[in-house]
Design a protein around this motif. Sequence first.
Motif, mmCIF file in Angstrom:
data_model
loop_
_atom_site.group_PDB
_atom_site.id
_atom_site.type_symbol
_atom_site.label_atom_id
_atom_site.label_comp_id
_atom_site.label_asym_id
_atom_site.label_seq_id
_atom_site.Cartn_x
_atom_site.Cartn_y
_atom_site.Cartn_z
ATOM 1 N N VAL A 112 -1.455 4.046 -3.924
ATOM 2 C CA VAL A 112 -1.652 5.330 -3.267
ATOM 3 C C VAL A 112 -1.230 6.430 -4.240
ATOM 4 O O VAL A 112 -0.087 6.456 -4.690
ATOM 5 C CB VAL A 112 -0.809 5.441 -1.984
ATOM 6 N N VAL A 113 -2.148 7.322 -4.565
ATOM 7 C CA VAL A 113 -1.839 8.474 -5.407
ATOM 8 C C VAL A 113 -1.775 9.704 -4.512
ATOM 9 O O VAL A 113 -2.748 10.026 -3.830
ATOM 10 C CB VAL A 113 -2.906 8.674 -6.501
ATOM 11 N N ALA A 132 2.479 8.166 -7.589
ATOM 12 C CA ALA A 132 1.743 6.969 -7.187
ATOM 13 C C ALA A 132 2.707 5.946 -6.615
ATOM 14 O O ALA A 132 3.799 5.726 -7.164
ATOM 15 C CB ALA A 132 0.998 6.378 -8.380
ATOM 16 N N PHE A 133 2.312 5.339 -5.508
ATOM 17 C CA PHE A 133 3.087 4.295 -4.852
ATOM 18 C C PHE A 133 2.277 2.999 -4.892
ATOM 19 O O PHE A 133 1.046 3.026 -4.831
ATOM 20 C CB PHE A 133 3.392 4.686 -3.413
ATOM 21 N N ALA A 173 0.470 1.158 0.564
ATOM 22 C CA ALA A 173 0.856 1.928 1.743
ATOM 23 C C ALA A 173 2.230 1.521 2.267
ATOM 24 O O ALA A 173 3.003 2.356 2.735
ATOM 25 C CB ALA A 173 -0.196 1.760 2.837
ATOM 26 N N ALA A 174 2.550 0.230 2.174
ATOM 27 C CA ALA A 174 3.846 -0.231 2.673
ATOM 28 C C ALA A 174 4.987 0.374 1.881
ATOM 29 O O ALA A 174 5.998 0.810 2.456
ATOM 30 C CB ALA A 174 3.898 -1.765 2.623
ATOM 31 N N VAL A 175 4.865 0.415 0.550
ATOM 32 C CA VAL A 175 5.921 0.999 -0.280
ATOM 33 C C VAL A 175 6.033 2.500 -0.008
ATOM 34 O O VAL A 175 7.143 3.052 0.030
ATOM 35 C CB VAL A 175 5.660 0.709 -1.771
ATOM 36 N N PHE A 176 4.911 3.166 0.180
ATOM 37 C CA PHE A 176 4.955 4.591 0.537
ATOM 38 C C PHE A 176 5.808 4.807 1.774
ATOM 39 O O PHE A 176 6.662 5.704 1.815
ATOM 40 C CB PHE A 176 3.535 5.115 0.764
ATOM 41 N N HIS A 177 5.594 4.010 2.802
ATOM 42 C CA HIS A 177 6.312 4.224 4.058
ATOM 43 C C HIS A 177 7.780 3.823 3.955
ATOM 44 O O HIS A 177 8.632 4.436 4.625
ATOM 45 C CB HIS A 177 5.604 3.490 5.196
#
Length: 247
Positions: free
Chosen positions: A115-116, A184-185, A188-192
């Motif tokens: 995710v950017v 950048a992550f 999606a799981a790491v972002f959350h």
Amino acid sequence: MRDVATSPSATAPLNIVIPMAGNDFERPDGSVKAETPVGKTTLLGATLEARAWWSGAAVPVFVLRDRPASQRYARETLLARYPTARIVWLSEMSGGAAWSAAAGMALVAFPDAPVVVDLCDIMFDCDADIADIFAADANLGGLALTFASRHPQYSYLSLGEDGRMQEAREKVVISDHASAGVYAFRNAAVFHLALAHSLENRARLSHNGLLFVCPMLNGVVAHGFDVRTLPARNVFDVKIADAALAG
């Protein structure tokens, strides 16, 4: 937390989330920041489309406030220029860019891909392949584009001798590594996970009562992943340039 760090597919597209719901996005004359003229294009075109990871096949997610100026911009420009784009409309101001980006996450097309989050307000050169970088390092949880500065307008990352991020702060000059507004992550799981960490530590990580994206990288590190930086070259920030001219 390694179970959420599945390796991105070499052919998987990136998720690109562009928060545009800030208080400075709309101008009194009905125009919006993203359509600021830059050469023969606009600020959005000069930033987003110049990124090495941008592709015409991308499914970008734009986050906008549900107001007439943004509605006009989405109708006349965004969807005409980016027909695959998805738009999240916010009825009110969010609690900061981290929250706006989180709203955009609801419509990402590829939850297992990187995710950017691109604030799209700083122009720079970078030829990095973000998907390949994540695919090559199973413990990499986040990336940030940085350049040398100590201007108080920016967010900053401090790095260890091995190049790994130690801390990220919003509008606090803790190093010479200024953020170029692109993060950048791994997925999606790491972002959350990172967002949850900011919420749990908002007394320390918020700025003016708001949560921003750069400090979320502290949460990536807190969950056992590495965060590294990529160099942004030939940086030009329209905001800083305009302020200098006005002064």
